[in-house]
Structures are given as structure tokens and as C-alpha cells.
Design a protein around this motif. Structure first.
Motif, short mmCIF file in Angstrom:
data_model
loop_
_atom_site.label_atom_id
_atom_site.label_comp_id
_atom_site.label_asym_id
_atom_site.label_seq_id
_atom_site.Cartn_x
_atom_site.Cartn_y
_atom_site.Cartn_z
N ASP A 1 -80.04 -58.53 -41.36
CA ASP A 1 -79.07 -58.71 -42.44
C ASP A 1 -79.20 -57.63 -43.49
OD1 ASP A 1 -81.06 -59.65 -44.49
OD2 ASP A 1 -81.39 -61.08 -42.86
N LEU A 2 -78.10 -57.45 -44.21
CA LEU A 2 -78.03 -56.34 -45.17
C LEU A 2 -77.22 -56.79 -46.38
CD1 LEU A 2 -78.87 -53.31 -45.13
CD2 LEU A 2 -76.57 -52.79 -44.34
N ARG A 3 -77.74 -56.45 -47.58
CA ARG A 3 -76.99 -56.70 -48.81
C ARG A 3 -76.42 -55.35 -49.27
NH1 ARG A 3 -81.98 -58.73 -52.03
NH2 ARG A 3 -82.64 -56.85 -50.95
N ILE A 4 -75.12 -55.34 -49.50
CA ILE A 4 -74.45 -54.08 -49.84
C ILE A 4 -73.63 -54.30 -51.11
CG2 ILE A 4 -72.83 -52.29 -49.00
CD1 ILE A 4 -73.39 -54.28 -46.27
N VAL A 5 -73.72 -53.36 -52.05
CA VAL A 5 -72.84 -53.39 -53.23
C VAL A 5 -71.98 -52.14 -53.17
CG1 VAL A 5 -72.70 -53.36 -55.74
CG2 VAL A 5 -74.51 -54.68 -54.62
N GLN B 1 -73.93 -59.53 -43.04
CA GLN B 1 -73.71 -58.62 -44.18
C GLN B 1 -73.23 -59.39 -45.40
OE1 GLN B 1 -70.96 -55.52 -42.86
NE2 GLN B 1 -71.95 -55.46 -40.84
N ASP B 2 -73.88 -59.11 -46.52
CA ASP B 2 -73.50 -59.72 -47.80
C ASP B 2 -72.97 -58.59 -48.68
OD1 ASP B 2 -73.63 -60.60 -50.54
OD2 ASP B 2 -74.88 -62.26 -49.85
N TRP B 3 -71.66 -58.56 -48.88
CA TRP B 3 -71.02 -57.47 -49.65
C TRP B 3 -70.66 -57.95 -51.05
CZ3 TRP B 3 -69.43 -52.44 -48.19
CH2 TRP B 3 -69.61 -52.12 -46.84
N LEU C 1 -69.81 -61.97 -42.27
CA LEU C 1 -69.72 -61.35 -43.60
C LEU C 1 -69.53 -62.40 -44.69
CD1 LEU C 1 -68.95 -58.86 -41.76
CD2 LEU C 1 -67.35 -58.22 -43.53
N ARG C 2 -70.21 -62.17 -45.81
CA ARG C 2 -69.87 -62.88 -47.05
C ARG C 2 -69.46 -61.81 -48.04
NH1 ARG C 2 -71.78 -68.12 -48.93
NH2 ARG C 2 -70.78 -68.42 -50.94
N LEU D 1 -74.46 -50.43 -65.21
CA LEU D 1 -74.42 -50.81 -63.79
C LEU D 1 -74.46 -52.32 -63.69
CD1 LEU D 1 -76.90 -48.05 -62.62
CD2 LEU D 1 -74.46 -48.20 -62.07
N PRO D 2 -73.91 -52.89 -62.62
CA PRO D 2 -73.99 -54.35 -62.47
C PRO D 2 -75.46 -54.79 -62.46
CG PRO D 2 -72.58 -53.36 -60.79
CD PRO D 2 -73.21 -52.23 -61.52
N ASP D 3 -75.73 -55.97 -63.07
CA ASP D 3 -77.11 -56.43 -63.24
C ASP D 3 -77.90 -56.50 -61.95
OD1 ASP D 3 -76.62 -56.72 -65.83
OD2 ASP D 3 -76.18 -58.88 -65.76
N ASP D 4 -77.22 -56.94 -60.88
CA ASP D 4 -78.00 -57.24 -59.68
C ASP D 4 -78.05 -56.07 -58.69
OD1 ASP D 4 -75.37 -57.32 -59.20
OD2 ASP D 4 -75.33 -59.30 -58.26
N LEU D 5 -77.79 -54.86 -59.19
CA LEU D 5 -77.78 -53.70 -58.29
C LEU D 5 -79.15 -53.49 -57.65
CD1 LEU D 5 -75.36 -52.01 -57.70
CD2 LEU D 5 -76.14 -50.30 -59.32
N GLN D 6 -80.18 -53.96 -58.37
CA GLN D 6 -81.52 -53.73 -57.82
C GLN D 6 -81.90 -54.76 -56.77
OE1 GLN D 6 -84.43 -52.53 -60.90
NE2 GLN D 6 -82.70 -52.61 -62.29
N ASP D 7 -81.10 -55.83 -56.64
CA ASP D 7 -81.40 -56.84 -55.63
C ASP D 7 -80.59 -56.59 -54.37
OD1 ASP D 7 -83.03 -58.17 -57.42
OD2 ASP D 7 -81.30 -59.20 -58.28
N THR D 8 -80.35 -55.35 -54.07
CA THR D 8 -79.55 -55.07 -52.88
C THR D 8 -80.30 -54.05 -52.01
OG1 THR D 8 -77.30 -54.59 -52.19
CG2 THR D 8 -78.19 -53.17 -53.88
#
Ligand SMILES: C[S@@+](CC[C@H](N)C(=O)[O-])C[C@H]1O[C@@H](n2cnc3c(N)ncnc32)[C@H](O)[C@@H]1O
Length: 283
Positions: A38-42, A63-65, A104-105, A117-124
């Protein structure tokens, strides 16, 4: 290239962008995550979701976009396009669906990147952007590199304009037009004074400074006669050049007519970049 980023303009450019994306850079990105499920993508500056449509078939099974843009129209169109899939479900405002064998989500975030930058950019795991960095300053890019480096987040930056505007056969005004357009590019586009044709180099420098391994490749548009995209692009360039007052109106109109109707091909240069963080502890 165009004054705005309407869903109509983004739809017009999407097929050319898809054809232009550099396969070696894409391969470097997919290889970096191989072995995972799985992959988290922003996707920043996501527009109508073209990056997701171009990439989902190449990435991992789950994939979590998060699609980030300040323009609600682009995000609404992205949602509408994804919702057309008969299997798509709306779950707490996110769209959940299976596409090309991937699960996909997709989240939608209205956010102005000028405010940070969006707050959660580091959790991706991966930040993607297509045709966004032309709008950003070197300071903004360096801030992004610092933020991503803190959490070892990879970057895939596609379709960054590199300053090349060339007719084939060539026209005597190709170079002055490209120079004037570059001057226009270096204005404030909302994210600081834009780096213009130096953006791709600035991206590599900023990420390499944090130990990232950078894979670059060209991703030009080669626009044939009669293409609607070419007509829009030429008009956009001519309008921007006119604003600089660096060329006379007759010269601009001569180049515009040639580039629109007579040249066999119009090439617009772009660069793609995949920047992989150093292995943990190596930075
Ligand atoms: C050239 S379009 C590219 C859109 C999309 N990535 C694509 O490839 O079709 C640039 C996008 O950046 C977005 N954008 C520009 N400035 C922004 C900002 N300050 N905050 C968030 N998004 C921004 C625009 O709304 C637009 O959707």
C-alpha cells in the motif's frame, strides 16, 4: 501556458501530458516502492485529478490518495470523474473504488499552498505534482524539500516547463519569444517569485541537498498542426509575451501565426523528476 486552470483547459492538456510523462522517471518511482502493498500519496496542485489517472495503474495494489488544490472547481470535477465509475462509493466524503485492479481511497482537500503545506504531508509516502512547480519560487521549493526530508517522503514532480518553445522548422523569433515568455514566467504566480525555466534545476538542487537520489527525464509536448491544444498554447504564449512588451505587436503576431498554423511541430519542453529519500540514517 494558459491564463487560468479551468477544468476545460486541464482536460485539453491531459492526453498530451499523459503521452509526455517520462517512462524512466515513472519506472524509478514504481521501483522505489516495489515489495510493498500500500501507498499513501498526496498530489499537490491536483486540479481535476490527472496525476491520479495517469499513475494509479502503475502503483501498488492499495492506494490512499489526497488531492490538494485551492480551486474548488477542479476538485469538484475530480470527484465527478471518479464518481462515474459504477463501483465508486462515497465514504465519509472520500471516494472509494477499484480501478485497474487497484483499490483506491481518494480524499479531496481544498487548501491554498501559499498558506503553507498541508499539515499531514509528513504522514505520506509520496508527494506528486504535475505542471505545478512552474508556479513556485525557489524558497517555496526549498521549504517543501525540508518538510519532506524530515519524514523521508519521496517526490514525483512531473511536467515542469523547462523554457523550451521551438517550432519545426524553426522561426527567427523562436528564441526571443522563449526569452520573453521566460521573463513572464518569473513573476509571482501566488507562491513567491516563480523560478521560471530554472525550476527543474532548483528542484534537483533542493532535494539533493537533503541526500535525495534524483532521477530526471524530459517530458516534452510535441504538438502537431491542427491540434486544439497547440492553438491554446500558442495564444497563451503570445498573450504572455505581449504583457512583457519585449517584442513588438507585429513580431508577436508573425510568430503566433507561424507557430499556430505553419510550423509542422511545436515543441514545449518539460522535465520530470523522481527524488527518493536517502535510506533511514544515511542523510
Ligand atoms: C497547471 S495546473 C495542473 C493541474 C494538474 N496537476 C494537472 O496536471 O492537470 C496547476 C494547478 O495548481 C493549482 N494551484 C495553483 N496555485 C495553487 C495554490 N496556491 N494552492 C493550491 N493549488 C494551487 C491550480 O488550481 C491548478 O489546479
Amino acid at each position: 501556458m494558459s491564463a487560468g486552470f479551468s477544468p476545460g483547459w486541464l482536460a485539453l492538456r491531459e492526453p498530451a501530458d499523459r503521452a509526455a510523462r517520462n517512462p524512466d522517471v515513472l519506472a524509478a518511482c514504481t521501483a522505489a516502492f516495489c515489495g510493498r502493498q500500500d501507498l499513501r500519496i498526496v498530489d499537490i496542485g491536483a486540479g481535476t485529478g490527472a496525476t491520479l489517472r495517469a499513475l494509479h495503474g502503475l502503483l501498488l495494489p492499495v492506494q490512499d490518495w489526497t488531492l490538494v488544490d485551492h480551486d474548488p472547481d477542479g476538485l469538484a470535477t475530480a470527484r465527478k470523474l471518479l464518481s462515474r465509475d459504477p463501483e465508486a462509493r462515497d465514504t465519509d466524503g472520500d471516494i472509494v473504488l477499484d480501478l485497474a485492479g487497484r483499490s483506491l481511497r481518494v480524499r479531496f482537500r481544498r487548501h491554498d499552498l501559499a498558506r503553507g503545506l498541508p499539515d499531514d504531508l509528513q504522514d505520506t509516502d509520496l508527494v506528486t505534482a504535475s505542471a505545478l512547480f512552474d508556479l513556485t519560487s525557489i524558497d517555496w521549493i526549498e521549504g517543501l524539500a525540508r518538510t519532506l526530508a524530515r519524514s523521508s517522503v519521496a517526490l514525483l514532480a512531473m511536467l515542469t516547463f523547462d523554457g523550451m518553445i521551438r517550432c519545426a522548422p524553426g522561426h527567427r523569433l523562436d528564441a526571443p519569444v522563449a526569452a520573453a515568455f521566460a521573463a513572464h514566467q518569473k513573476r509571482d504566480k501566488g507562491l513567491g517569485i516563480a523560478a521560471g525555466p530554472g525550476t527543474a534545476r532548483g528542484l534537483v538542487r533542493a532535494f539533493a541537498a537533503h541526500g535525495y537520489r534524483c532521477v530526471e527525464g524530459e517530458s516534452p509536448w510535441h504538438l502537431a498542426q491542427g491540434s486544439a491544444l497547440r492553438a491554446e498554447v500558442v495564444d497563451g504564449i503570445a498573450a504572455a509575451v505581449a504583457e512583457t512588451a519585449l517584442l513588438t505587436p507585429p513580431d508577436i503576431s508573425e510568430w503566433r501565426d507561424f507557430a499556430r498554423n505553419e510550423a509542422e511541430t511545436l515543441t514545449i519542453g518539460h522535465v520530470d523528476l523522481f527524488a527518493a529519500p536517502p535510506p533511514e540514517g544515511a542523510a
